[in-house]
Design a protein around this motif. Sequence first.
Motif, PDB file in Angstrom:
ATOM      1  N   ARG A 164      -9.419   8.469  -2.243  1.00 53.54           N
ATOM      2  CA  ARG A 164      -8.478   9.585  -2.076  1.00 53.54           C
ATOM      3  C   ARG A 164      -7.107   9.112  -1.589  1.00 53.54           C
ATOM      4  O   ARG A 164      -6.195   9.918  -1.489  1.00 53.54           O
ATOM      5  CB  ARG A 164      -9.058  10.607  -1.101  1.00 53.54           C
ATOM      6  N   GLY A 165      -6.984   7.818  -1.247  1.00 51.90           N
ATOM      7  CA  GLY A 165      -5.671   7.316  -0.863  1.00 51.90           C
ATOM      8  C   GLY A 165      -5.556   6.698   0.508  1.00 51.90           C
ATOM      9  O   GLY A 165      -4.449   6.432   0.975  1.00 51.90           O
ATOM     10  N   ILE A 182      -5.928  11.881   9.346  1.00 54.42           N
ATOM     11  CA  ILE A 182      -6.010  11.220   8.033  1.00 54.42           C
ATOM     12  C   ILE A 182      -5.927  12.264   6.924  1.00 54.42           C
ATOM     13  O   ILE A 182      -5.165  12.106   5.963  1.00 54.42           O
ATOM     14  CB  ILE A 182      -7.306  10.389   7.916  1.00 54.42           C
ATOM     15  N   GLU A 183      -6.700  13.338   7.066  1.00 52.72           N
ATOM     16  CA  GLU A 183      -6.684  14.373   6.011  1.00 52.72           C
ATOM     17  C   GLU A 183      -5.334  15.044   5.903  1.00 52.72           C
ATOM     18  O   GLU A 183      -4.874  15.329   4.797  1.00 52.72           O
ATOM     19  CB  GLU A 183      -7.812  15.380   6.263  1.00 52.72           C
ATOM     20  N   ALA A 184      -4.667  15.277   7.038  1.00 54.70           N
ATOM     21  CA  ALA A 184      -3.317  15.869   6.984  1.00 54.70           C
ATOM     22  C   ALA A 184      -2.355  14.920   6.284  1.00 54.70           C
ATOM     23  O   ALA A 184      -1.522  15.368   5.470  1.00 54.70           O
ATOM     24  CB  ALA A 184      -2.822  16.177   8.391  1.00 54.70           C
ATOM     25  N   ALA A 185      -2.439  13.634   6.574  1.00 53.07           N
ATOM     26  CA  ALA A 185      -1.568  12.656   5.906  1.00 53.07           C
ATOM     27  C   ALA A 185      -1.881  12.560   4.421  1.00 53.07           C
ATOM     28  O   ALA A 185      -0.978  12.444   3.593  1.00 53.07           O
ATOM     29  CB  ALA A 185      -1.689  11.293   6.587  1.00 53.07           C
ATOM     30  N   LEU A 186      -3.166  12.637   4.074  1.00 45.89           N
ATOM     31  CA  LEU A 186      -3.544  12.628   2.644  1.00 45.89           C
ATOM     32  C   LEU A 186      -2.983  13.865   1.937  1.00 45.89           C
ATOM     33  O   LEU A 186      -2.496  13.762   0.813  1.00 45.89           O
ATOM     34  CB  LEU A 186      -5.071  12.552   2.488  1.00 45.89           C
ATOM     35  N   ALA A 187      -3.032  15.004   2.612  1.00 46.51           N
ATOM     36  CA  ALA A 187      -2.453  16.227   2.013  1.00 46.51           C
ATOM     37  C   ALA A 187      -0.956  16.036   1.803  1.00 46.51           C
ATOM     38  O   ALA A 187      -0.394  16.533   0.816  1.00 46.51           O
ATOM     39  CB  ALA A 187      -2.736  17.425   2.914  1.00 46.51           C
ATOM     40  N   HIS A 232       0.829  -1.217   0.000  1.00 52.57           N
ATOM     41  CA  HIS A 232       0.000   0.000   0.000  1.00 52.57           C
ATOM     42  C   HIS A 232       0.862   1.266   0.000  1.00 52.57           C
ATOM     43  O   HIS A 232       0.384   2.341   0.395  1.00 52.57           O
ATOM     44  CB  HIS A 232      -0.924  -0.008   1.217  1.00 52.57           C
ATOM     45  N   ALA A 233       2.123   1.140  -0.405  1.00 52.69           N
ATOM     46  CA  ALA A 233       3.030   2.288  -0.432  1.00 52.69           C
ATOM     47  C   ALA A 233       2.402   3.432  -1.225  1.00 52.69           C
ATOM     48  O   ALA A 233       1.725   3.218  -2.230  1.00 52.69           O
ATOM     49  CB  ALA A 233       4.374   1.898  -1.039  1.00 52.69           C
ATOM     50  N   GLY A 234       2.611   4.647  -0.735  1.00 49.22           N
ATOM     51  CA  GLY A 234       2.038   5.819  -1.380  1.00 49.22           C
ATOM     52  C   GLY A 234       0.631   6.119  -0.911  1.00 49.22           C
ATOM     53  O   GLY A 234       0.052   7.147  -1.271  1.00 49.22           O
ATOM     54  N   VAL A 291      -2.929  14.697  -1.878  1.00 53.84           N
ATOM     55  CA  VAL A 291      -4.343  14.505  -2.125  1.00 53.84           C
ATOM     56  C   VAL A 291      -5.117  15.559  -1.337  1.00 53.84           C
ATOM     57  O   VAL A 291      -4.932  15.702  -0.134  1.00 53.84           O
ATOM     58  CB  VAL A 291      -4.813  13.101  -1.670  1.00 53.84           C
ATOM     59  N   THR A 292      -5.936  16.306  -2.033  1.00 53.20           N
ATOM     60  CA  THR A 292      -6.815  17.267  -1.362  1.00 53.20           C
ATOM     61  C   THR A 292      -8.242  16.959  -1.761  1.00 53.20           C
ATOM     62  O   THR A 292      -8.503  16.159  -2.641  1.00 53.20           O
ATOM     63  CB  THR A 292      -6.452  18.717  -1.768  1.00 53.20           C
TER      64      THR A 292
END
Length: 167
Positions: free
Chosen positions: A54-55, A156-161, A21-23, A165-166
Amino acid sequence: MTLHDIPLTTMDGRPTTLGEHAGRVLLVVNVASRCGLTPQYAGLERLQEEYGERGLTVVGVPCNQFGGQEPGTNEEIAQFCSATYGVSFPMMDKVDVNGEDRHPLFDELTQVRDGDGKAGDVGWNFEKWVVDGDGAPVARFRSRTEPTDPQVVGAIEAALAGIGVTR
């Protein structure tokens, strides 16, 4: 070495690593089917559905070290999760998260500090760790923190950013 490099086994017996699941951002959770917190599976699945494209990948890791609340076989656990909560995220083989036989994944995760600055042993079922796309743990949440709690979602959202990913 990152969390991505640690050997794991999927619930159906396939050797893997989190590097598969890298990335992607991961939410690693030690889970149990017969715990008072088991309804958190619904929130975990909701996060997978909402953020998966979204990742985010939620990763469930069953453990039977807390009150014998995950006594079943992998097949029984998989059936319960699918039938009761519609779990679509990957589930790993049942492991120990504390003690002498602690899985190497949890050797690493238990070094992560929670919001109160405390690291150390897993306290109970349904502890959660947010792992960034490079395999580094970035947040830890204790068992009673719901998966959809604003602090978990914010991490989670901070890590996605962080992986670009936004919304």
